[in-house]
Design a protein around this motif. Structure first.
Motif, PDB file in Angstrom:
ATOM      1  N   THR A  65      35.844  19.726  34.439  1.00  0.00           N
ATOM      2  CA  THR A  65      35.540  20.229  35.777  1.00  0.00           C
ATOM      3  C   THR A  65      35.952  19.671  37.102  1.00  0.00           C
ATOM      4  N   LEU A 118      38.424  19.725  40.452  1.00  0.00           N
ATOM      5  CA  LEU A 118      38.002  19.789  41.501  1.00  0.00           C
ATOM      6  C   LEU A 118      38.708  18.940  42.472  1.00  0.00           C
ATOM      7  N   GLY A 151      43.145  19.180  41.063  1.00  0.00           N
ATOM      8  CA  GLY A 151      43.857  20.351  40.905  1.00  0.00           C
ATOM      9  C   GLY A 151      44.840  20.338  39.922  1.00  0.00           C
ATOM     10  N   GLN A 171      39.852  26.515  34.478  1.00  0.00           N
ATOM     11  CA  GLN A 171      40.979  27.088  35.337  1.00  0.00           C
ATOM     12  C   GLN A 171      40.686  28.474  35.710  1.00  0.00           C
ATOM     13  N   LYS A 175      37.753  29.429  36.979  1.00  0.00           N
ATOM     14  CA  LYS A 175      37.020  29.293  38.247  1.00  0.00           C
ATOM     15  C   LYS A 175      37.675  28.479  39.418  1.00  0.00           C
ATOM     16  N   ILE A 176      38.621  27.448  39.135  1.00  0.00           N
ATOM     17  CA  ILE A 176      39.240  26.791  40.030  1.00  0.00           C
ATOM     18  C   ILE A 176      40.565  26.976  39.872  1.00  0.00           C
ATOM     19  N   ASN A 177      41.401  26.934  40.931  1.00  0.00           N
ATOM     20  CA  ASN A 177      42.803  26.993  40.919  1.00  0.00           C
ATOM     21  C   ASN A 177      43.438  25.751  40.487  1.00  0.00           C
ATOM     22  N   CYS A 178      44.064  25.329  39.254  1.00  0.00           N
ATOM     23  CA  CYS A 178      44.498  24.405  38.935  1.00  0.00           C
ATOM     24  C   CYS A 178      45.425  24.470  37.700  1.00  0.00           C
ATOM     25  N   GLU A 211      29.939  26.343  36.610  1.00  0.00           N
ATOM     26  CA  GLU A 211      29.641  26.820  37.727  1.00  0.00           C
ATOM     27  C   GLU A 211      28.762  26.041  38.790  1.00  0.00           C
ATOM     28  N   ILE A 220      30.531  23.095  40.098  1.00  0.00           N
ATOM     29  CA  ILE A 220      31.446  23.517  41.121  1.00  0.00           C
ATOM     30  C   ILE A 220      30.614  23.580  42.402  1.00  0.00           C
ATOM     31  N   GLN A 260      30.976  21.415  45.905  1.00  0.00           N
ATOM     32  CA  GLN A 260      31.355  22.024  46.980  1.00  0.00           C
ATOM     33  C   GLN A 260      30.435  21.995  48.169  1.00  0.00           C
TER      34      GLN A 260
END
Length: 315
Positions: free
Chosen positions: A185, A189, A192, A246, A248-251, A287, A290, A294
């Motif tokens: 994760t 973050l 990427g 992936q 949940k996060i654009n990578c 989650e 993240i 953030q």
């Protein structure tokens, strides 16, 4: 509320930092022992005594008026265990033996031990249950197995409760970013991109809130949970964990070859049969990490990687 006193070793570590506040919230008095190699993130509390100490100095650990021991202290994970095998055996096996002996002599009636789901070694079976043979392959696993055997020899003297946890994931104030879900994760973050070595290796997982709730459940149900219990509720391949991140996060996911044969699964039906129920999962851990990142509450710091930190600060 109760007035029991619980000694927690490894109390300022990844799990201990989540467990201790939960014990305090339930009214327990807590004596927290830790070398504090990775710092101390516990908040002050009237019912909390924090001792900066080493479990190897068993003679200096005062068990007077202690009702139960939750023994989390060890050199955590395979790479750290292999870094200094002598230290690993002293902390994770010998100190456990001495602490158990002292607990018996002091009349303590309950000893909860954090072993590891990796004591089984590499198993082909889909359902790895508590009765399968233990074939540990690293110093870390071997010390856990030996400590288990030692503790089980005290079952006539006290309630011995042994947990074999899966890989823990999720947030702690004393974070670890060297365990699979947390690490993948954080890679997504910060870079990427997630790098997966192999990817087919399966890891059992448990959320940090569930494993810490389990220690309290065992503390409060010694008769129902004596003996050995697996604790892990999701057996997921490393690549599938990466895909969950992936989603949940654009990578991007980069797969590279791996010579790591470790493929661990565990079955926790025996634990579920006692009435314990997990409340979270890998998805909730992803989650939460993240959200904390953030919100600026979590950063990618060197001290959250046990191996790097031990090489730099401890050994």
């Amino acid at each position: 509320m109760n007035s029991k006193t619980v000694l927690v070793t490894g109390a300022t570590g990844y799990k201990g930092t989540v467990l201790v506040p939960k014990l305090l919230a339930k009214g327990y008095r807590v004596i927290a022992i830790d070398t504090q190699w990775f710092g101390n993130f516990l908040q002050n509390h009237n019912n909390l005594t924090v001792i900066k100490g080493d479990v190897r100095d068993t003679h200096s650990i005062d068990l007077t008026n202690v009702d139960a021991v939750i023994h989390l202290a060890s050199i955590a994970n395979d790479p750290c265990g292999d870094l200094n095998p002598k230290l690993t055996w002293e902390v994770s096996a010998l100190a456990t033996m001495q602490l158990a002996d002292k607990a018996k002599k002091t009349g303590i009636k309950q000893f909860i031990y954090a072993s590891s789901g990796s004591v089984y070694g590499v198993k082909e079976e889909e359902q790895v249950t508590e009765d399968l043979s233990l074939e540990p392959i690293s110093e870390y696993n071997k010390t856990k197995m030996v400590a288990e055997r030692v503790l089980l020899s005290y079952t006539n003297d006290m309630a011995v409760q042994i947990v074999r946890p899966a890989t823990v994931c999720g947030l702690s104030d004393r974070m670890r970013l060297d365990v699979s879900v947390n690490m993948l994760t954080m890679q997504a973050l910060t870079n990427g991109k997630i790098t997966v070595f192999g990817g087919a290796q399966v890891r059992p997982n448990i959320h940090i809130d569930d494993i810490t709730d389990l220690y309290i459940y065992m503390l409060e149900n010694p008769d129902k949970t004596s003996g050995v219990y697996n604790a892990g509720f999701e057996n997921i391949s490393i690549l599938d964990i990466a895909k969950m991140v992936q989603a949940k996060i654009n990578c991007e996911i980069e797969i590279t070859p791996s010579n790591d044969p470790r493929c661990y699964r565990i079955n926790s039906d025996k634990l579920l049969a006692t009435g314990f129920k997990p409340n979270k999962n890998v998805e909730s851990a992803i989650e939460e990490i993240i959200s904390a990142f953030q919100a600026g509450q979590l950063k990618d710091e060197e001290r959250y990687y046990n191996l790097k930190w031990m090489q730099k600060e401890v050994l």
